[in-house]
Design a protein around this motif. Structure first.
Motif, short mmCIF file in Angstrom:
data_model
loop_
_atom_site.label_atom_id
_atom_site.label_comp_id
_atom_site.label_asym_id
_atom_site.label_seq_id
_atom_site.Cartn_x
_atom_site.Cartn_y
_atom_site.Cartn_z
N LEU A 75 0.94 -1.26 0.23
CA LEU A 75 0.07 0.03 -0.01
C LEU A 75 0.75 1.06 -0.09
CD1 LEU A 75 -2.76 -1.10 2.73
CD2 LEU A 75 -3.04 -0.96 0.23
N LYS B 16 -0.38 4.11 -2.20
CA LYS B 16 -1.32 4.96 -1.50
C LYS B 16 -1.03 5.84 -0.52
CE LYS B 16 -5.82 4.22 0.60
NZ LYS B 16 -6.89 3.07 1.01
N TYR B 17 -0.18 5.25 0.27
CA TYR B 17 0.10 6.10 1.47
C TYR B 17 1.40 6.87 1.30
CZ TYR B 17 -3.81 4.05 3.76
OH TYR B 17 -4.90 3.63 4.11
#
Length: 187
Positions: A159, A162-163
């Motif tokens: 992820l 995304k982060y």
């Protein structure tokens, strides 16, 4: 990519699939002893051209102390990515004032390199950096675990796109809530 790097990548992939012998068989996350902090680390690929790192630090009760992601805009070869993820997590732990830490990775090659059981020249400098960083802690050890015992860190690594570059202290991203809860059952 050299033939050696390709072989290391293949071995790592087989280890993650469970098709090679392991010297350690921890298949579920286990809480560290009281007074220690366990940090699970992983690297992952967030598309065809990028790499992500993730770490999760927990206490002996399984409580989340910190978690983080780091995004790299280029794709790193697997062994290098795993070693860099460990080094980055060690830097984070040191900056956060953690002093008695157990680092876990699902990269057997990186752990063997740190223990001087194998020498991978492609990560030799990173390994030396990690060993020097270990001097920042009162207590520091490295262990290999299966992917099943490293799920939250793996999810965070995947992820990272995304982060981006982010740290959490008390409320982790919702995507790892389930795996943290599942791990708590084994602690």
């Amino acid at each position: 990519m050299t033939a050696l790097n390709q072989l290391v990548e293949w071995i790592e992939a087989q280890e993650k699939r469970g098709e090679t012998n392991r010297t350690e068989h921890q298949v579920a996350w286990k809480a560290p002893p009281e007074g220690k902090i366990k940090i699970n680390v992983d690297a992952g690929w967030t598309g065809t051209n990028s790499t992500g790192f993730g770490f999760v630090a927990r206490s002996h009760t399984g409580a989340l102390l910190a978690a983080g992601t780091l995004f790299q805009e280029h794709r790193l070869e697997p062994l290098t990515a795993e070693a860099l993820a460990l080094r980055w997590s060690m830097q984070q732990a040191s900056e956060l004032g953690m002093d008695s830490v157990l680092f876990e990775s699902d990269s057997l090659s990186v752990i063997k390199s740190l223990r001087a059981e194998s020498n991978y020249w492609t990560i030799q400098d990173i390994t030396l950096d990690c060993l020097h960083l270990a001097d920042n802690f009162l207590s520091c050890s490295f262990s290999h675990v299966t992917r099943k015992a490293n799920v939250p860190a793996h999810i965070l690594a995947s992820l990272a796109c995304k982060y981006q570059n982010r740290l959490w202290w008390d409320a982790p991203p919702a995507e790892i809530d389930h795996s943290l809860f599942a791990d708590a059952a084994f602690s």
